[in-house]
Design an enzyme around this catalytic site. Structure first.
Site, PDB file in Angstrom:
ATOM      1  CG  ASP A   8      -1.696  -1.246   1.464  1.00 11.33           C
ATOM      2  OD1 ASP A   8      -1.128  -2.328   1.251  1.00 11.33           O
ATOM      3  OD2 ASP A   8      -2.860  -1.160   1.890  1.00 11.33           O
ATOM      4  CG  HIS A  68      -9.000   2.946   2.170  1.00 15.11           C
ATOM      5  ND1 HIS A  68      -9.840   3.776   2.886  1.00 15.11           N
ATOM      6  CD2 HIS A  68      -8.226   2.325   3.083  1.00 15.11           C
ATOM      7  CE1 HIS A  68      -9.564   3.668   4.184  1.00 15.11           C
ATOM      8  NE2 HIS A  68      -8.589   2.779   4.327  1.00 15.11           N
TER       9      HIS A  68
END
Ligand SMILES: [Fe+2]
Ligand SMILES: [Fe+2]
Length: 273
Positions: A8, A68
């Site tokens: 990420d 997300h």
């Protein structure tokens, strides 16, 4: 063939470090394929079309997502146009975008990239085990793909380990994301799948999961928000997993966790020198 996965990317600091590192590592390590998780690339929340393009221009062959995925509302629309941008496979039917993509590597290999999300301590969604099983039955290592990489975006280590062994021998790589903290358990599973519970994040580790610590600390103390979460802007560590794959079998022959720069690993590792 050589594949690099990066965890990420959080905010500007993580983006800058990754965009600087990818072309350099592609060249120096003779990488055939690069995958990056971009779910926190836009200020910590989701990814814009411009940032997705920036990562692809830097040399990312695929950009995976997670919980997300759609924090930036524009993603609901532009994701349809980008075959390299991959959201969790086990989102409900009708979710925009794709959960898997078959992409060409530099050496000509067909790489199937799958993104899936766990269900333990996360939103209740469809079963990731069955969703991936269906996908790799339709496009297996023997028919359709030379290499299969699964980015399993999940909280619980147990769920990640179970998925790794469930897929062992049927995919090339199972790598975890979402916790933003690298694990030290990278290895080749008994049937030949490269595995790491979590790749860690590309971001500033003097933080709380890549965010400036003041607000998270406040929320743990007060149980109330005070400000927005802001990405921490100190020097980022680029974290991920490097895998060497036998092009004939699609299984792993070598695997090494990567940490580069920032506070975790200030000096350059010698892997593949
Ligand atoms: Fe994340
Ligand atoms: Fe996440």
């Amino acid at each position: 063939m050589r594949l690099l996965f990066l965890g990420d990317i959080v905010g500007r600091s993580g983006r800058r470090a990754a965009v600087e590192a990818i072309p350099r590592l592609r060249e120096r390590w003779k990488l055939d394929f690069v995958v990056i998780n971009g779910e926190n690339a836009a200020g910590g929340f989701g990814i814009t079309e411009a940032i997705h393009q920036e990562l692809v221009d830097a040399g990312a062959d695929a950009v995976t997502l997670g919980n997300h995925a759609f924090d930036q509302k524009e993603t609901l629309v532009y994701i349809e146009r980008h075959e390299r941008l991959i959201r969790p496979l086990n989102f409900p039917p009708g979710t925009p975008g794709r959960g898997a993509s078959l992409l060409k590597a530099k050496n000509g290999a067909d790489v199937l990239v799958i993104n899936a999300m766990g269900r333990v301590f996360m939103t209740e969604i469809d079963c990731p085990f069955r969703a991936i099983d269906r996908e790799i039955t339709a496009c297996s290592l023997k028919s359709g793909a030379d290499v299969i990489l699964v980015d399993f975006h999940a909280e619980a280590t147990s769920e990640k380990q179970a998925l790794g062994l469930f897929l062992d021998g049927r995919v090339s790589v199972v790598v975890g994301t979402h916790t933003h903290t690298p694990t030290a358990d990278e290895r080749i599973l008994p049937q030949g799948t490269a595995y790491m519970s979590d790749a860690g994040m590309c971001g500033d580790y003097n933080s709380v999961l890549g965010m400036e610590a003041d607000e998270p600390i406040h929320r743990f103390l007060a149980r109330l928000p005070r400000e927005r979460f802001e990405p921490s802007l100190g020097p980022a560590t680029v974290s991920g997993l490097a895998v060497e794959i036998d092009a004939a079998t699609g299984l792993a022959t070598r695997v090494k966790g990567l940490r580069l720069g920032g506070v975790l690993e200030p000096t350059e590792p010698l892997f593949w020198e």
